[in-house]
Design an enzyme around this catalytic site. Structure first.
Site, PDB file in Angstrom:
ATOM      1  N   TYR A  37      -6.291  -4.031  -5.146  1.00  0.00           N
ATOM      2  CA  TYR A  37      -6.620  -2.770  -6.231  1.00  0.00           C
ATOM      3  C   TYR A  37      -5.220  -2.185  -6.299  1.00  0.00           C
ATOM      4  CZ  TYR A  37      -4.646  -0.187  -1.831  1.00  0.00           C
ATOM      5  OH  TYR A  37      -4.381   0.618  -0.795  1.00  0.00           O
ATOM      6  N   LYS A 147      -1.124  -5.589  -2.630  1.00  0.00           N
ATOM      7  CA  LYS A 147      -1.991  -4.518  -2.298  1.00  0.00           C
ATOM      8  C   LYS A 147      -3.366  -5.144  -2.287  1.00  0.00           C
ATOM      9  CE  LYS A 147      -2.097   0.229  -4.340  1.00  0.00           C
ATOM     10  NZ  LYS A 147      -1.416   0.868  -3.068  1.00  0.00           N
ATOM     11  N   GLU A 179       7.490   0.738   7.150  1.00  0.00           N
ATOM     12  CA  GLU A 179       6.816   1.922   6.182  1.00  0.00           C
ATOM     13  C   GLU A 179       5.572   2.401   6.856  1.00  0.00           C
ATOM     14  OE1 GLU A 179       4.986  -0.313   2.728  1.00  0.00           O
ATOM     15  OE2 GLU A 179       3.848  -1.618   3.972  1.00  0.00           O
ATOM     16  N   LEU A 203       5.075  -2.753   1.054  1.00  0.00           N
ATOM     17  CA  LEU A 203       4.239  -2.659  -0.388  1.00  0.00           C
ATOM     18  C   LEU A 203       5.457  -2.231  -1.058  1.00  0.00           C
ATOM     19  CD1 LEU A 203       1.743  -2.894  -1.873  1.00  0.00           C
ATOM     20  CD2 LEU A 203       1.470  -0.310  -1.744  1.00  0.00           C
TER      21      LEU A 203
END
Length: 284
Positions: A37, A147, A179, A203
């Protein structure tokens, strides 16, 4: 802000009322979380860093072997913004491997399922916030650079943060900050910005890249290096970045039930980054 369903969505090649769009129970996205996505911000009816977001989508699709070029989505994104009639908002894109009998290997000859839609979002005021986060072990898989729609670990972590009364769950892996559950993390020490380097454990954030470019253009030193949890008391400023968080300052980090205060106000480095980011989005 309260989210609502969009009035219409682009689903497998056509625009439909959202209530008329239905996915098969045998879609691999539904059964296995087998999909990728992307979320694109929109300011003043203009998609922001659209090519970078679509590029990350293509990289994710390639990484998991979903054969979909995404070339036609450029026009669909613009069309979604027009049809949603939102000045500021978000465009959501999801591509799954498609409908097939359930297997743990990739089925052959399957057409990907494609969903795209836009909806309003209020970006204002991020530069006035000072938020708390909680620190937790990073229990996710080792391909955080993809992702994927398989977000259970992220969902559990973010929900735990919300239950604790903070906005984000920041991860640490073997003593190093990676993160957040849906953000990139930046830490400032002695005027230098630190953030985890790109790789399988984070990411590759689009807003992250913008912030690094802003810092370098304005003369702020940046090191793409992992920052140790043990060194957090040395941090003078910290902030989160992301499509919806933009550049949001961190006030405190909760570690093992105790709050470690980072700052009682937005620091000078954070302010410079925020001001430059606002200029970029206002210039569209």
């Amino acid at each position: 802000m309260n989210k609502t369903y969009p009035k219409e969505v682009f689903f497998n090649g056509e625009w439909l009322p959202s209530q008329a769009a239905a996915v098969s129970v045998f879609d691999r996205g539904f059964m296995l979380g087998d999909g990728i996505y992307e979320v694109i911000p929109v300011y003043g009816r203009q998609p922001f860093t659209m090519e970078a977001h679509l590029g990350r989508l293509r990289e994710g699709l390639h990484a998991v072997g979903i054969h979909y070029t995404a070339n036609g989505l450029l026009d669909r994104v613009k069309e979604a913004v027009e049809r949603a009639e939102c000045a500021d908002g978000l465009v959501y894109i999801q591509v799954t491997r498609g409908v097939a009998p359930r297997t743990h290997y990739f089925p052959e000859g399957v057409e990907p399922t494609v969903l795209l839609y836009a909806y309003p979002f209020n970006f204002e005021g991020f530069e006035k916030k000072l938020v708390d986060v909680v620190l937790s072990p990073d229990l996710r898989w080792h391909r955080c650079d993809i992702k994927s729609i398989s977000l259970m670990a992220n969902v559990l972590a973010n929900n735990a943060a919300r239950q604790a009364g903070v906005v984000e769950n920041v991860f640490e892996r073997e003593g190093w900050i990676t993160e957040g559950s849906h953000t990139s993390v930046f830490l400032v020490h002695n005027g230098t910005i630190y953030t985890h380097p790109k790789g399988q454990h984070i990411l590759p954030g689009i807003t992250r890249d913008i912030v690094i470019s802003i810092a370098r253009e304005t003369g702020i030193p940046v090191r793409e290096e992992a920052f140790a949890v043990a060194d957090l008391p040395r941090v003078e400023e910290a902030f989160l970045t992301g499509t919806t968080m933009q550049v949001t300052a961190i006030g405190g980090i909760w570690i093992n039930g105790r709050k470690s205060v980072v700052s009682t106000d937005r620091g000078p480095v954070t302010r410079r980054i925020q001001e430059a980011f606002i200029k970029q989005t206002n210039s569209l």
